[in-house]
Scaffold this motif. Structure first.
Motif, short mmCIF file in Angstrom:
data_model
loop_
_atom_site.label_atom_id
_atom_site.label_comp_id
_atom_site.label_asym_id
_atom_site.label_seq_id
_atom_site.Cartn_x
_atom_site.Cartn_y
_atom_site.Cartn_z
N GLU A 1 0.83 -1.22 0.00
CA GLU A 1 0.00 0.00 0.00
C GLU A 1 0.87 1.26 0.00
N GLU B 1 2.39 1.72 -3.53
CA GLU B 1 1.40 2.23 -4.49
C GLU B 1 1.11 3.71 -4.25
N LYS B 2 1.02 4.11 -3.00
CA LYS B 2 0.77 5.52 -2.69
C LYS B 2 1.91 6.40 -3.17
N GLN B 3 3.15 5.91 -3.02
CA GLN B 3 4.31 6.73 -3.38
C GLN B 3 4.81 6.50 -4.80
N ASP C 1 7.20 11.32 4.33
CA ASP C 1 5.75 11.35 4.14
C ASP C 1 5.08 11.12 5.50
N TYR D 1 2.98 8.36 7.07
CA TYR D 1 2.70 6.94 6.84
C TYR D 1 1.59 6.50 7.77
#
Length: 432
Positions: free
Chosen positions: A132, A135-137, A159, A161
């Protein structure tokens, strides 16, 4: 595959508890991320610790000296590096969940892509938390339908998290090792109740020893400044309460056993074994040189293992020989360990005459006077093999444990220590 045949006997004597596997992993990683030389002593080079050491070497870290003492403990000198470099694209984590989950984010600090492989149940243990994040980054990654091998290409970014706290604390520790080296501040928000806080405490404590500062906001959020540097340090690993638990229970159901090299000021979550045992009626004396455990009549209680899941196999053995009913609760995560530990320990002990009911997230253990002999299997799980070995003391006949060499994952000298306390063990090779 090896097996042991044990003739039941009450164990008695003194045993030096092996060094903490959890702290060994953490010390090696912190030393490897420091720009300079660190000495890590009182190590047992079990399969899991070898996996972590080799993984860091694959990322450009050097082990420049290795010494072995008279007690088969090692001291290694690590020349860490601030900038990791992939020397071997494939990192084999063997069966070590700590190696895999700690090293995945650390691997993204290097410039090149890296592939993580493993063996046994590790191949399918869940990594969704990291997927996850990738995919976000926008990091590129490939898996075998969610399983290992996992190839990651790209660098983590500073970020916020968001991480669940009820699957494995290893994901959080992996990020805590990595995020201080990014160029900006990050934070980790825990989105559920955090289980295994003790393991997070071990990570934070080791990071602090190596010069890294993390702000812990009541285990709900961790604030991490970027551009931090690991400071090289010499460190001796303390004894392991999760391994000591086997001998503590052996003293309760056998004869008096003194456990040496356990630090009562330790931050290890599995130190909870002492409190649990005393609540059940176990007799423990705290000496200057160790913990002396006496044979005791213990009583069943309800044990919440959310903060000490590794104790479940040996607590199941203790519950089997305690009066009344012992309930183990909040143990669902045990199903994704080296084996499904709720199923494996209850199945094998029930073969011998135990009365254990497997529940969705725990066990209900009805005490019995003793067990029969027979043949059981470790399910290739080191903690199951060791727990069954301790349980042999209350068997009426010989006990054979198949796949007994699984102890090499964390405690290679377990059967030798078992013999040193008076255990009657015959070991042989069963072939592949």
């Amino acid at each position: 595959m090896k097996a042991v045949r044990i003739t039941p006997n009450r164990l008695k004597g003194e045993v030096i508890i092996p060094p903490s596997k959890s702290m060994s992993h953490r010390a090696i990683i912190c030393a490897a991320l420091g720009d300079g030389k660190s000495k890590i002593s009182n190590l047992i080079m079990s399969k899991d610790i070898i996996a972590t050491t080799e993984a860091m070497k694959n990322l450009g870290v050097k082990v420049i000296d290795t010494k072995k003492d008279d007690n088969d403990k090692y001291e290694i000198t690590i020349e860490g590096r601030d900038d990791l470099k992939v020397l071997n694209e494939v990192i084999d984590c063997n069966e070590s969940g700590s190696t895999l989950r700690f090293l995945i984010p650390i691997g993204t600090l290097a410039d090149d892509k890296v592939t993580f492989t493993g063996k046994g149940k590790l191949v399918e243990r869940p990594l969704d938390t990291y997927y996850e994040i990738f995919e976000k980054q926008g990091l590129n990654y490939e898996t075998d339908d969610g399983n290992l091998p996992l190839t990651v290409d790209g660098k983590l970014k500073a970020d916020k998290y968001e991480v669940v706290g009820n699957v494995s604390s290893q994901f959080i520790s992996g990020l805590l090792f990595t995020l201080p080296k990014l160029n900006k501040a990050s934070n980790i928000a825990i989105t559920t109740n955090l289980e295994s806080k003790g393991y997070i405490d071990l990570t934070l404590d080791m990071l602090e020893k190596f010069g890294i500062k993390i702000e812990n906001k009541n285990y709900e959020e961790f604030k991490i400044d970027g551009n931090q540097r690991y400071t090289p340090k010499d460190y001796r690993v303390e004894g392991d309460f999760s391994q000591g638990a086997f001998w503590i229970v052996a003293g309760l159901i056998g004869d008096s056993i003194k456990c040496l090299d356990l630090d009562l000021a330790s931050k290890q979550g599995d130190k909870e074994i002492l409190e649990i045992v005393e609540k059940m009626g176990g007799k423990i004396e705290y000496k200057e040189d160790g913990i002396l455990v006496h044979p005791s009549e213990t009583n069943g209680i309800t044990i919440d293992v959310s903060q000490c899941p590794d104790l479940v196999p040996i607590l199941t053995v203790l519950g089997t020989f305690s009066k009344g009913v012992t309930k183990i609760v909040n143990a669902a995560r045990l199903r994704i360990k080296e084996s499904d530990r709720l199923k494996s320990i209850s199945t094998e002990l029930n073969k011998l005459g135990a009365n254990i009911i497997e529940l969705e997230d725990g066990l209900e253990i009805h005490g019995v006077e003793g067990l029969t002999g027979g043949v059981v299997n470790s399910w290739n799980d080191h903690r199951i093999a060791m727990a069954l070995g301790i349980g042999s003391m209350k068997c009426s006949g010989e006990l054979t444990i198949e796949n007994s060499s699984s102890v090499e994952k964390s405690y290679p000298s377990f059967w030798e220590d078992f013999k040193s306390l008076g255990g009657h063990v015959h070991e042989w090779n069963m072939g592949e």
